[in-house]
Design a protein around this motif. Structure first.
Motif, PDB file in Angstrom:
ATOM      1  N   PRO A 135      -3.169  -3.348   4.785  1.00 47.29           N
ATOM      2  CA  PRO A 135      -4.612  -3.149   4.610  1.00 47.29           C
ATOM      3  C   PRO A 135      -4.971  -2.163   3.507  1.00 47.29           C
ATOM      4  N   GLN A 136      -4.065  -1.217   3.204  1.00 43.37           N
ATOM      5  CA  GLN A 136      -4.352  -0.309   2.084  1.00 43.37           C
ATOM      6  C   GLN A 136      -4.385  -1.094   0.772  1.00 43.37           C
ATOM      7  N   LEU A 137      -3.426  -1.981   0.594  1.00 47.33           N
ATOM      8  CA  LEU A 137      -3.391  -2.794  -0.619  1.00 47.33           C
ATOM      9  C   LEU A 137      -4.554  -3.772  -0.662  1.00 47.33           C
ATOM     10  N   GLN A 138      -4.882  -4.328   0.494  1.00 45.51           N
ATOM     11  CA  GLN A 138      -6.011  -5.253   0.560  1.00 45.51           C
ATOM     12  C   GLN A 138      -7.316  -4.537   0.233  1.00 45.51           C
ATOM     13  N   GLY A 139      -7.497  -3.335   0.786  1.00 46.91           N
ATOM     14  CA  GLY A 139      -8.705  -2.572   0.509  1.00 46.91           C
ATOM     15  C   GLY A 139      -8.822  -2.189  -0.948  1.00 46.91           C
TER      16      GLY A 139
END
Length: 584
Positions: A135-139
């Motif tokens: 989710p960090q990369l997605q965000g």
């Protein structure tokens, strides 16, 4: 939002991260520097660093998005994130530091005297770390896409490259300063725009103290529905439809929709008139209400009370087992400093969490269409342009964009550090040592650091690759799943390992496999869409309610059945965990 301002802000954050991280090349000399900053980090600096890496994309973007979607009912969510540190303070912080371990896998081996348990714990560290990194990369991809229109993979790639460089440069000693800097940057990035946005809200006659009411469109708005949904209209409404509603195709013409539920297919564009109430997602068949607090009102939409308690339990107990949180306590000089660090963390995180709900509440007034378009996580980024506008709005938006990017960088740095540590100690070093010794007979100085840097590359490369195929997962929900796996695996291991002499290696291994494995399987099943609905989906989507007790019970039962396998040094190990360093 002015792209030039936003790109400049993100660039400044990236350069600041690389500059501070680059200091590690000058100050990191030993393996201990790279793993635990030679255990010399004081409470205030360590607390700022912990807060910086803990306040992730879910905190910066996800909580505001949840409040926009569901209103004040979701204010319990940040409370669960913060309260987890109370459990960590009381049960884990000081003993974990006194263990002398470098990673959670080190702790497992030292406590249970078992290389097999160490390897199993290492696998869960890597799994949880990668699950949390996604989710960090997605965000990051979402943020850069909103700012510049760049493809989602560009933001993820930027975070991956910057984090890999910062962590590889100086390890724990580098990212301690990086994450402390990023905490204060994130707090400033939320606090300053909040004052301007609240002033703008107070001056334009928008509703006062009515955030709990359903949002309305303040102007004519065209909304593209991201996923197929069932929307519930409180009153008859005429909207212009381009797409498919209730099984019928419409090509940009007005459609009169009666009160009640309507099925809207993915990709449909709905043009709402000014003043129209934003439709809510319809409750499933047989549901008695849509509020989270109503029991068994038949996923989160089907059984919201169960889902709420599942998330509360996951965040409350999962904090202690997060690899990037646990590894930071190893950097404290002693157990007392670890406890003081945790107290400061509670204050810093509590202060931060006062702000995202403000943005979510304002989003319900000024950006309600995000609830339908599937972009609720973007509420925080679009509000300055909507509410302030002009150069001031661009500058405030740029500040928020920089803070959001700092959130991705700081959390991703801690996770990469934790995963790289396990990979280096449990996967890479043996092969590297054998290769070097076979050629030269001795291991050259610094080969441990080189192995760590190789582990850093692997730690980031895998989730970066996976992020290209895993999309459209709400940031806050994705992080909640990582917490559920952590709560079901490492919470039982740490609590029983620190407070119960009778824990055995077979018991610990069984509990990790049954509790953590069940939660991880449930997470993967729901991400794959199996099963599609009903209680089976709800139990798998929010597994902590049953998987955490399952982990504890399995560890206890198997340990009792194998009591003759209690480690010979268990009493001495527990003494070391619980006595202050001076008395030992």
């Amino acid at each position: 939002m002015n792209q030039a301002h936003a790109v400049a802000a993100v660039t400044a954050v990236v350069l600041g991260t690389l500059l501070i991280g680059g200091l590690g090349l000058r100050i990191s000399r030993t393996t201990s520097d790279f793993y635990v900053a030679s255990r010399t980090v004081g409470p205030r600096l360590n607390a700022a660093a912990i807060s910086g890496e803990y306040l992730s994309a879910a905190s910066f973007l996800g909580i505001a998005g949840l409040v926009l979607l569901q209103g004040p009912e979701m204010l319990w969510y940040p409370v669960g994130y913060t309260a987890g540190y109370l459990v960590l303070l009381v049960l884990v912080a000081a003993p974990l530091r006194r263990s002398g371990a470098y990673t959670l896998a080190d702790f497992a081996e030292a406590r249970l005297e078992s290389a097999a348990v160490r390897r199993l714990a290492g696998l869960f560290v890597v799994g949880i770390g990668w699950l949390y990194l996604l989710p960090q990369l997605q965000g990051a991809g979402l943020t850069l896409h909103i700012l510049t229109g760049a493809p989602d993979w560009v933001g993820a790639l930027v975070v991956g490259v910057v984090v890999t460089g910062a962590v590889a440069a100086g390890g724990m000693r580098s990212i301690t300063f990086v994450q402390a800097f990023q905490y204060w940057l994130k707090l400033t990035a939320l606090l300053v725009p909040a004052f301007f946005l609240l002033a703008a809200w107070a001056g334009d006659g928008a509703p006062r103290a009515r955030f709990a009411e359903p949002p309305h469109f303040r102007e004519q708005s065209a909304v593209r529905v991201a996923d197929t949904v069932r929307l519930d209209l409180a009153a008859p409404l005429t909207v212009t439809v381009t797409g498919r509603v209730d099984g019928r195709d419409h090509r940009g013409r007005p459609v009169a929709l009666a009160a009640g539920p309507h099925r809207v297919e993915a990709g449909t564009v709905l043009d709402f008139p000014e003043g129209a109430r934003v439709p809510e997602r319809a409750a499933p068949s047989g549901a008695t209400g849509t509020q989270w607090s109503q029991p068994l009102s038949g996923s989160r939409e089907e059984h919201p009370l169960y889902a709420t308690y599942g998330l509360i339990l996951a965040t409350f107990l999962g904090t202690m087992g997060l690899p990037h949180v646990a590894v930071r306590f190893y950097t404290s000089p002693h157990g007392t400093a670890a406890r003081r660090t945790t107290l400061v963390v509670l204050g810093l995180i509590g202060t931060f969490y006062l702000l995202p709900p403000v943005y979510g509440a304002l989003g319900r007034i000024y950006a309600p269409e995000l609830a339908l378009s599937g972009s609720a996580d973007a509420a925080l980024l679009v509000l300055p342009e909507r509410m302030v506008g002009g150069v001031a709005g661009d500058l405030l938006g740029a500040l928020l964009a920089g803070g959001a990017f700092a959130a991705f960088l700081s959390t991703a740095s801690g996770l990469t550090m934790a995963v790289a540590g396990v990979l280096t100690k449990d996967a890479l070093p043996r092969r590297l040592r054998l290769r070097r010794r076979s050629a030269a007979g001795v291991r050259p100085a610094g080969s441990g650091v080189r192995a760590f840097r190789l582990g850093t590359v692997v730690a980031m490369a895998v989730p970066l690759l996976v992020s290209r195929f895993v999309v459209n997962v709400p940031v806050a929900d994705a992080v909640g799943l990582a917490f559920a796996v952590s709560a079901s695996s490492f919470c039982p291991l740490l609590v029983l390992g620190i407070w119960w002499r009778g824990l055995t290696a077979p018991g610990a291994a069984s509990g990790l496999l049954v509790g953590g494995g069940a939660a991880l399987t449930a997470v993967l099943a729901t991400r794959a869409g199996v099963p599609g609905g009903g209680w089976a989906h709800t139990l798998l989507a929010w597994p902590a309610v049953w998987s955490v007790p399952l982990g504890f019970l399995t560890m206890v039962a198997v340990s009792v059945a194998t009591r003759d396998r209690v480690p010979a040094g268990a009493a001495a190990t527990l003494t070391r965990l619980h006595l202050p360093e001076g008395l030992r």
